[in-house]
Scaffold this active site. Structure first.
Site, PDB file in Angstrom:
ATOM      1  N   CYS A 177       0.834  -1.201   0.000  1.00 57.78           N
ATOM      2  CA  CYS A 177       0.000   0.000   0.000  1.00 57.78           C
ATOM      3  C   CYS A 177       0.866   1.247   0.000  1.00 57.78           C
ATOM      4  CB  CYS A 177      -0.865  -0.053   1.247  1.00 57.78           C
ATOM      5  SG  CYS A 177      -1.689   1.467   1.621  1.00 57.78           S
ATOM      6  N   THR A 179      -0.844   4.352   0.189  1.00 58.80           N
ATOM      7  CA  THR A 179      -1.792   5.424   0.526  1.00 58.80           C
ATOM      8  C   THR A 179      -1.185   6.474   1.452  1.00 58.80           C
ATOM      9  OG1 THR A 179      -3.664   3.997   0.135  1.00 58.80           O
ATOM     10  CG2 THR A 179      -4.067   5.885   1.556  1.00 58.80           C
TER      11      THR A 179
END
Ligand code: 5GP
Length: 327
Positions: A177, A179
């Site tokens: 990830c 993000t």
């Protein structure tokens, strides 16, 4: 501004306590939950392979069936192949995954019955996401619906009220990830498992802690914190059962390509490249072959049983009642 302190799995340890259990074999690792809306029974070992196309394969589901562990079959499996598999006993611990596009709602509605559905959106805080949960609940009143992702009690509440049985919780802690590096958004996963687990419990619903488990110990900590289920992706990468992943067999041991579902690789593969309003929030890398996933499943089961022994927990379902943590 007031800051709320949050913790990662690595920040905490579980405290042992006097125990009546003499052996790990006395521990029951199978849980049995009646789901809030569907009234269906969620049973088995509360681990679920993340719906990432490299790991959540049908071969993985067949192998983990023997261990009573769950797989959220990824949404790009061909419909015919999926239908054939879902007719088999080996699909007993399988969710079917979907996103939130109209196309995917139409695809899912073609099924007469599904035991479990994972509705997945990177941002589970969108009102449109809650509408999709409501619609899927109307079409599938008796299916176990798991939906996410959110990472706060408020998000859990909205998802459960929209009709999901299980809130999938975790933003920014996945192994692939990006993000938090792209957007600054996130919440440390131990705190997510703790706070969202408690929120779900108060609503008589379930929480699935999703992401950030790098070892069996992290799974113990997520369940010990009070999440009912744990989802993991990266942990399951590199096993023979990832048979539809891209493998480099020119090296010894062979390596497989693992990437996030919103990485450039995934977007190129399934959506003809990144749309110009999007940024890639997924990472990619190569992982060495580790053999059969049976070894990992045994390792996870042994670790959970040992953690239960250390904390005087006869049933894994009750682990959170017996766990104290130190920072
Ligand atoms: P892991 O167990 O590998 O640490 O985390 C798995 C979780 O990471 C998945 O269940 C999903 O929630 C999240 N994830 C998977 N692919 C991506 C991606 O490309 N971007 C982001 N932000 N999260 C991802």
């Amino acid at each position: 501004m007031k800051f709320h302190k949050t913790y990662s799995f690595d920040d905490v340890l579980i405290t042992p306590r006097p125990t009546e259990l003499a052996s790990r074999s006395e521990v029951n690792l199978e849980v049995s939950y009646i789901c809030k809306h569907s009234k269906a029974r969620f049973a088995g070992i509360p681990i679920c392979v993340a719906n990432m196309d490299s790991v959540a394969t049908i071969t993985m589901a067949k192998a983990l069936y023997k261990h009573k562990m769950w797989v959220a079959l990824h949404k790009f499996i061909k419909q015919e192949e999926l239908e054939v598999f879902l007719d088999k006993e080996e699909s007993k611990y399988s969710f079917v995954s979907m996103g939130i596009s109209e196309e995917e709602i139409v695809r899912i509605n073609k099924f007469k019955f599904l035991k479990g559905i994972v509705i997945d959106a990177a941002n589970g805080y969108m009102n449109s996401f809650l509408d999709v949960i409501k619609r899927i609940r109307e079409s599938f009143p008796s299916s176990i619906i798991c939906a996410g992702n959110v990472c706060t009690p408020e998000g859990v509440e909205n998802i459960i009220k929209a009709g999901a049985d299980i809130a999938k919780a975790g933003i920014s802690n996945g192994s692939h990830c990006e993000t938090k590096n792209k957007t600054g958004i996130g919440y440390k996963q131990f705190s997510v498992a703790l706070e969202c687990g408690q929120a779900a419990n108060e609503l008589n619903a379930l929480c699935m802690s999703d992401g950030g488990c790098k070892s069996p110990a992290d799974i113990c900590k997520a369940l010990g914190a009070g999440s009912h289920l744990v989802m993991a992706g990266g942990l399951f990468a590199g096993y023979n059962e990832c048979d539809t992943a891209e493998w480099d067999n020119t090296v010894n041991p062979p390596k497989m390509k693992m990437y996030g579902m919103s990485s450039k690789t995934a977007n190129d593969k399934y959506f003809g490249g990144l749309q110009n309003y999007r940024t890639s929030e997924g990472r990619e890398g190569w992982i060495e072959c580790k053999g059969s996933v049976n070894d990992l499943a045994q390792d996870i089961k042994g670790s959970l049983a040992s953690c239960c022994t250390y904390t005087n927990t006869r049933n894994l379902e009750n682990l959170y009642k017996h766990c104290k943590f130190t920072v």
